[in-house]
Design an enzyme around this catalytic site. Structure first.
Site, PDB file in Angstrom:
ATOM      1  N   VAL A  96      28.451  39.439  45.080  1.00  0.00           N
ATOM      2  CA  VAL A  96      27.800  38.596  44.088  1.00  0.00           C
ATOM      3  C   VAL A  96      27.121  37.450  44.650  1.00  0.00           C
ATOM      4  O   VAL A  96      26.914  36.299  44.390  1.00  0.00           O
ATOM      5  CB  VAL A  96      28.703  38.382  42.822  1.00  0.00           C
ATOM      6  CG1 VAL A  96      27.946  38.064  41.768  1.00  0.00           C
ATOM      7  CG2 VAL A  96      29.686  39.419  42.690  1.00  0.00           C
ATOM      8  N   ALA A  97      26.621  37.608  45.914  1.00  0.00           N
ATOM      9  CA  ALA A  97      26.026  36.568  46.783  1.00  0.00           C
ATOM     10  C   ALA A  97      27.096  35.570  46.767  1.00  0.00           C
ATOM     11  O   ALA A  97      27.947  35.649  47.145  1.00  0.00           O
ATOM     12  CB  ALA A  97      24.742  36.297  46.390  1.00  0.00           C
ATOM     13  N   CYS A  98      26.219  34.322  46.766  1.00  0.00           N
ATOM     14  CA  CYS A  98      27.104  33.059  46.755  1.00  0.00           C
ATOM     15  C   CYS A  98      28.310  32.922  45.904  1.00  0.00           C
ATOM     16  O   CYS A  98      29.008  32.062  45.944  1.00  0.00           O
ATOM     17  CB  CYS A  98      26.210  32.088  46.757  1.00  0.00           C
ATOM     18  SG  CYS A  98      25.104  31.713  48.146  1.00  0.00           S
ATOM     19  N   SER A  99      28.280  33.812  44.844  1.00  0.00           N
ATOM     20  CA  SER A  99      29.388  33.699  43.700  1.00  0.00           C
ATOM     21  C   SER A  99      30.513  34.443  44.142  1.00  0.00           C
ATOM     22  O   SER A  99      31.380  34.857  43.246  1.00  0.00           O
ATOM     23  CB  SER A  99      28.749  33.804  42.416  1.00  0.00           C
ATOM     24  OG  SER A  99      28.037  32.700  41.909  1.00  0.00           O
TER      25      SER A  99
ATOM     26  N   SER B  50      29.461  32.387  49.829  1.00  0.00           N
ATOM     27  CA  SER B  50      30.661  32.299  48.838  1.00  0.00           C
ATOM     28  C   SER B  50      32.148  31.517  49.292  1.00  0.00           C
ATOM     29  O   SER B  50      32.541  31.153  48.616  1.00  0.00           O
ATOM     30  CB  SER B  50      31.154  33.808  48.394  1.00  0.00           C
ATOM     31  OG  SER B  50      31.687  34.277  49.653  1.00  0.00           O
TER      32      SER B  50
END
Length: 374
Positions: free
Chosen positions: A154-157, A334
């Site tokens: 969820v990419a950076c999350s 992340s």
């Protein structure tokens, strides 16, 4: 139902450091080289010259002063300008697994646990070195954990979404303990030849051990609740993937197969989204800004974090209330909020409440409310 808790965290930090001064020198040498090659087209107005970068520009735009990377020589070579990581054989551990194991070992040691006591491994990261088999399963084998593993992106999350998934499974009783690991080789998907973004990313790996609070052997953080949200946007993207689409000339060296960002739109759209998400999460749990002892935010940009902190707290954050590691690590996708949490959480006292939050491409935002138990 059980109460999940964070009982240990770990951070793997690469040995190589690239300072802004080193990065600027390499970039400007590359720019001079390309401008010389395109001199005639530039004079004719057909091609725009590449502007020089500067240390002042980087700090003002991001707050970043240096970054850790897995390979330094390739990035700083004006003729290469990307990490040169050797191709590993199928019999060797992958580079993400190598990074992850180090972070996981530290998290387990802090929690007083062995790998054999872990039921689940989630490898949550913005980029994975292969499509399959899952990196998490390779990490599981390297550590010697039980149960199962799977990858998330969820990419950076990815870290906060991974924590929610693990916490929910611990809460339901389907697993007793889980490792959420974030091996981020951001240097591999950054376009180091693009002045607007060449300074943004660094490499790192973080790990978070989550288990039943009743099983905790020492100080820990109860996971009070988690919230995740997504809203589609193309303003942060990487179009690389298994579909090898080529350009009309047959080549595949496409700029959009690396990190791309429309920075102005991201600032305008993400800041209110994240601020509202955090405030709503706190309100739902009857936690006021006065109750919040610390914010561990995604480490993407100092200006963004300062804005979010001020919006959530209703004032300028006091020193220590919103720790930044961005200046030393740069954006590590992340892993950023977990680095901040790992480095700046042991001083909290019994009953203190804090919030971990990450946000990025998607758009995505995830928040984790925690309470300290000494």
């Amino acid at each position: 139902m059980y109460t999940p808790a964070i009982t240990g965290t770990g951070v793997f930090t690469p040995k190589n450091v690239i300072t802004n001064a080193e990065l600027v020198e390499a970039f400007n040498s590359f720019a001079d080289r390309k401008n010389a090659e395109n001199a005639k087209a530039i004079d004719a107005g057909e091609v725009e010259p590449i502007q020089h970068s500067s240390e002042e520009f980087i700090v003002k735009a991001s707050g970043i002063e240096s970054r850790y990377v897995m390979d330094k020589s390739g990035v700083l070579n004006p003729e290469i300008m990307h990490p040169t990581l050797r191709q590993r054989s199928d019999e060797e551990p992958g580079i993400m697994t190598e990074m992850a194991v180090d972070a996981c070992d530290k998290a387990l040691q802090k929690a007083g646990r062995s790998a054999q006591e872990v039921d689940l491994v989630i490898c949550a990261a913005s980029n994975h070195e292969r499509a399959y088999p899952a990196i998490a399963i390779e990490i599981q084998q390297a550590l010697g954990t039980n149960g199962f593993g799977f990858d998330m992106n969820v990419a950076c999350s990815s870290a906060t979404f991974g924590i929610q998934a693990a916490a929910d499974m611990v809460r339901s009783g389907s697993v007793r303990s889980a490792l959420v690991v974030n091996p981020e080789i951001c240097s591999g998907h950054l376009e180091w030849r693009d002045r607007d973004c060449h300074f943004i990313f660094g490499d790192v790996a973080t790990a978070t051990l989550i288990e039943r609070m009743e099983d905790a052997k020492g100080p820990h953080f109860e996971i009070v609740s988690t919230r995740c949200a997504t809203q589609f946007s193309n303003n942060i993207r990487n179009n690389n993937g298994f579909l090898r689409r080529s350009r009309p000339d047959g080549l595949v060296d496409r700029r959009d197969m690396q990190f791309m960002q429309n920075g102005r739109k991201v600032f305008k759209e993400v800041l209110p989204l994240v601020s509202k998400h955090i405030s709503s999460h706190m309100e739902e749990e009857s936690i006021s800004s006065r109750d919040l002892k610390r914010l561990w935010l995604h480490q993407a940009n100092k200006t963004m974090n300062d804005f979010i902190g001020k919006k959530v707290l209703g004032r300028e954050p006091e020193p220590g209330e919103q720790p930044n590691i961005l200046q030393d690590y740069a954006n590590t996708s992340s892993a950023g909020s977990i680095i901040a949490f790992s480095k700046y959480s042991d001083d909290l006292e019994e009953g203190d409440v804090g919030l971990i939050c990450s946000f990025g491409a998607g758009y995505s935002v995830g928040s984790v409310l925690v309470k300290r138990h000494a």
